[in-house]
Design a protein around this motif. Structure first.
Motif, PDB file in Angstrom:
ATOM      1  N   ARG A  56       0.818  -1.214   0.000  1.00  0.00           N
ATOM      2  CA  ARG A  56       0.000   0.000   0.000  1.00  0.00           C
ATOM      3  C   ARG A  56       0.856   1.270   0.000  1.00  0.00           C
ATOM      4  O   ARG A  56       0.353   2.362  -0.200  1.00  0.00           O
TER       5      ARG A  56
ATOM      6  N   ASN B 228       0.589   3.928  -2.696  1.00  0.00           N
ATOM      7  CA  ASN B 228      -0.629   4.736  -2.745  1.00  0.00           C
ATOM      8  C   ASN B 228      -0.677   5.824  -1.681  1.00  0.00           C
ATOM      9  O   ASN B 228      -1.675   6.525  -1.567  1.00  0.00           O
ATOM     10  N   VAL B 229       0.367   5.970  -0.888  1.00  0.00           N
ATOM     11  CA  VAL B 229       0.363   6.949   0.201  1.00  0.00           C
ATOM     12  C   VAL B 229       0.500   8.352  -0.375  1.00  0.00           C
ATOM     13  O   VAL B 229       1.386   8.632  -1.181  1.00  0.00           O
TER      14      VAL B 229
ATOM     15  N   THR C 181      -3.994   7.045   2.180  1.00  0.00           N
ATOM     16  CA  THR C 181      -3.826   6.564   0.805  1.00  0.00           C
ATOM     17  C   THR C 181      -4.756   7.296  -0.159  1.00  0.00           C
ATOM     18  O   THR C 181      -5.653   8.016   0.256  1.00  0.00           O
TER      19      THR C 181
END
Length: 125
Positions: free
Chosen positions: A55, A58-59, A75
């Motif tokens: 993830r 997507n930060v 995100t």
């Protein structure tokens, strides 16, 4: 009297441990504000539980929660996840110490003897 001292000690320990967690947060904020090469994705958001997190790509932002103390990586999809910036033992132990301090303080109030009238001497006095 002992219960009040115990409540003070537990409260002081909770405060000290909370400050320890805040130092970790401050370190993460300094790392995020550093910028430059290697600043994307945000360094505190790169790993979760010691493992690289997919993830991370997507930060887009971060936030800090103070109760419980944590660094949240936000995100693109509007969600987020908690970074492992603050050690896992900090929040539970601080909570337990605060409850212990409150419990001892209340118990100290309950068992405290009311002061006697002025000018009356007790036995042997």
């Amino acid at each position: 009297m002992v219960l009040r001292k115990l409540a003070g000690a537990a409260g002081l320990a909770a405060f000290a441990l909370y400050l320890w967690g805040l130092l970790h947060i401050m370190g993460a904020l300094l790392e995020v504000g550093d910028g430059g090469t290697g600043s994307a994705p945000l360094p505190p958001c790169r790993t979760v539980n010691g493992q690289y997190d997919e993830r991370t790509s997507n930060v887009i932002d971060y936030s800090v929660d103070f109760v419980p103390l944590r660094f949240v990586c936000e995100t693109k999809d509007g969600g987020g996840f908690v970074s492992d910036t603050v050690p896992g033992y900090v929040n539970p132990v601080v909570g337990a110490l605060v409850l212990a301090a409150l419990g001892c303080w209340v118990a100290g109030l309950v068992v405290a003897e009311p002061p006697g009238p002025r000018g009356v001497r007790g036995p042997g006095g």
